[in-house]
Scaffold this active site. Structure first.
Site, mmCIF file in Angstrom:
data_model
loop_
_atom_site.group_PDB
_atom_site.id
_atom_site.type_symbol
_atom_site.label_atom_id
_atom_site.label_comp_id
_atom_site.label_asym_id
_atom_site.label_seq_id
_atom_site.Cartn_x
_atom_site.Cartn_y
_atom_site.Cartn_z
ATOM 1 N N HIS A 87 30.625 69.411 98.303
ATOM 2 C CA HIS A 87 30.235 70.460 96.995
ATOM 3 C C HIS A 87 31.129 69.381 96.086
ATOM 4 C CE1 HIS A 87 28.441 73.488 95.100
ATOM 5 N NE2 HIS A 87 29.588 73.003 93.834
ATOM 6 N N HIS A 143 30.416 67.783 91.445
ATOM 7 C CA HIS A 143 29.796 67.267 90.991
ATOM 8 C C HIS A 143 30.027 66.008 90.048
ATOM 9 C CE1 HIS A 143 28.334 71.344 89.629
ATOM 10 N NE2 HIS A 143 29.605 71.366 90.866
ATOM 11 N N LYS A 178 20.261 73.692 96.304
ATOM 12 C CA LYS A 178 20.945 74.319 96.021
ATOM 13 C C LYS A 178 20.542 75.628 94.983
ATOM 14 C CE LYS A 178 24.749 75.486 94.014
ATOM 15 N NZ LYS A 178 25.698 74.845 93.075
ATOM 16 N N HIS A 223 24.809 79.237 94.151
ATOM 17 C CA HIS A 223 25.762 79.537 93.609
ATOM 18 C C HIS A 223 25.490 80.941 93.444
ATOM 19 C CE1 HIS A 223 28.165 79.107 89.944
ATOM 20 N NE2 HIS A 223 27.821 80.324 89.876
ATOM 21 N N HIS A 261 32.022 77.877 96.836
ATOM 22 C CA HIS A 261 32.522 78.391 96.242
ATOM 23 C C HIS A 261 33.029 78.961 96.652
ATOM 24 C CE1 HIS A 261 29.524 78.483 93.179
ATOM 25 N NE2 HIS A 261 29.318 77.406 93.364
ATOM 26 N N ASP A 298 34.222 71.495 94.722
ATOM 27 C CA ASP A 298 33.740 71.915 93.072
ATOM 28 C C ASP A 298 33.851 71.156 91.879
ATOM 29 O OD1 ASP A 298 31.473 72.938 91.547
ATOM 30 O OD2 ASP A 298 32.578 74.679 91.016
HETATM 31 O O1 DOR Z 1 32.892 75.335 86.755
HETATM 32 C C1 DOR Z 1 31.611 75.591 87.424
HETATM 33 N N1 DOR Z 1 31.508 73.994 86.736
HETATM 34 N N2 DOR Z 1 31.118 75.556 88.392
HETATM 35 C C2 DOR Z 1 29.218 75.708 88.530
HETATM 36 O O2 DOR Z 1 28.952 76.398 89.088
HETATM 37 C C3 DOR Z 1 29.395 74.670 87.736
HETATM 38 C C4 DOR Z 1 29.753 74.029 86.927
HETATM 39 C C5 DOR Z 1 29.858 72.212 86.558
HETATM 40 O O3 DOR Z 1 28.869 71.976 86.796
HETATM 41 O O4 DOR Z 1 30.237 72.232 85.163
HETATM 42 ZN ZN ZN Z 2 29.235 73.028 91.099
#
Ligand code: DOR
Ligand code: ZN
Length: 346
Positions: free
Chosen positions: A14, A16, A100, A137, A175, A248
């Site tokens: 997971h 980003h 997702k 999520h 998460h 995450d």
């Molecule tokens: O804290 C987070 N940031 N939780 C999420 O679900 C998305 C992520 C983000 O893309 O910044």
């Molecule tokens: Zn995330």
């Protein structure tokens, strides 16, 4: 005392990675730590089609160092109008690894998320048929629900019914942050698993208010009370095959965090393995680190284990206060702290 740990090369289930200049600034951190990563699709606009996912994968590969063999695993952002045929074709073609589910408005760039699971029943049925994992999520967004209760209420209001309706669907509860989530995953069938972040293993909700407001400790789902952190540590380090590594890692430039309305997200990619290793050592469970980081994830996804190995050495690692990125900077998780393990560079 163990001074080095050698394990199969880990994966991040997971992450980003963002897009554009930020992608170029952060992708190498994840590629240094992990062989593969499940890449979140919450770009703006989101990655909702296999064509968009293929193009995004190309941009990620182009952003990596030339000698990198890192493999991005792409996900489809589900909307109320998700196209089951395109999702199934993308999965068959190896473009999508999973899809997702963001409840609409649960977090960053989730405005296009699903407003009611009833709207994606046919997509979930198709995913169940083809063995495509659903990544969730798990937070309700109802304004009458306290932010610290959103995950626990999601289990009761949405997740139980979803899993009862699709008993063979592979589901990753992403998460997780609560004792209730651990209990739910423990009692569910083998088709239900969960990822756990390094930050939810290290901090509880007090970290957001330590001597003042601490925006760099703010993420979603938000960190909970200490009893929940302890339940997560127990689950992650237990050796259970239901729990695996998902950082995450969610970079936001410093001004977007240090603001009157700061963004949710913790950037932990640069020292993720060092951070997890600290937890496993503190819990006396270094012998379970490999299962959590390198075995349980691929086995759940039905993917091969990585063949190569990596080594963590007992060697103090100072985490910088800030890291330069895309003409600005990002504050990494545990900035200014020092960790006892260091991942050897390949
Ligand atoms: O804290 C987070 N940031 N939780 C999420 O679900 C998305 C992520 C983000 O893309 O910044
Ligand atoms: Zn995330």
């Amino acid at each position: 005392m163990t001074d080095q740990i050698t394990i199969r090369r880990p994966d991040d289930w997971h992450v980003h990675l963002r897009d554009g200049d930020m992608l170029k600034a952060v992708a190498h951190y994840t590629a240094r730590q992990f062989a593969r990563a499940i890449v979140m699709p919450n770009l703006s606009p989101p990655v909702t089609t296999s064509a968009q996912a293929g193009a995004y994968r190309d941009r990620i590969l182009a952003a990596l160092p030339a000698d990198s063999d890192f493999q991005p695993l792409m996900t489809c952002y589900l909307t109320d109008s998700a196209d089951a045929d395109d999702i199934a074709a993308g999965f068959a073609a190896g473009i999508f690894t999973a899809a997702k589910l963001y409840p609409a408005n649960a977090t960053t760039n989730s405005a296009h998320g699903v407003t009611d699971v009833a709207n994606i029943q046919s997509v979930l049925g198709r995913m169940q048929d083809i063995g495509m994992p659903l990544l969730i999520h798990g937070e309700v967004t109802d304004s009458d629900i306290d932010i610290f209760d959103r995950e626990a209420v999601f289990i009761e209001r949405t997740l139980k019914d979803l899993i009862a309706g699709f008993p063979e669907l592979k589901v990753v509860f992403e998460h997780i942050t609560t004792q209730q989530a651990v209990q739910f995953v423990d009692q569910a069938g083998p088709n239900v698993a969960a990822t756990i972040t390094p930050h939810h293993l290290h901090i509880n909700r007090n970290a957001m208010f330590q001597g003042g407001m601490r925006p760099h400790a703010y993420c979603l789902p938000v960190a909970k009370r200490e009893q929940h952190r302890l339940a997560l540590r127990q689950a992650a380090t237990s050796g259970s095959s239901k729990y695996f590594l998902g950082t995450d890692s969610a970079p936001h430039e410093i001004h977007a965090k240090e603001s009157a309305c700061g963004c949710a997200g913790i950037f932990n990619a640069p020292y993720a393995m060092e951070s997890y290793a600290a937890v496993f050592e503190e819990e006396g469970a270094l012998d379970h680190l490999e299962a959590f980081a390198s075995i349980n994830g691929p086995q759940f996804y039905g993917l091969p284990l990585n063949e190569d190995m990596v080594t963590l050495h007992r060697s103090e690692t100072e985490i910088p206060d800030i890291l330069p990125a895309a003409g600005t900077s990002i504050v990494p998780f545990q900035s200014g702290e020092s960790l006892v393990w260091r991942l050897a560079t390949a």
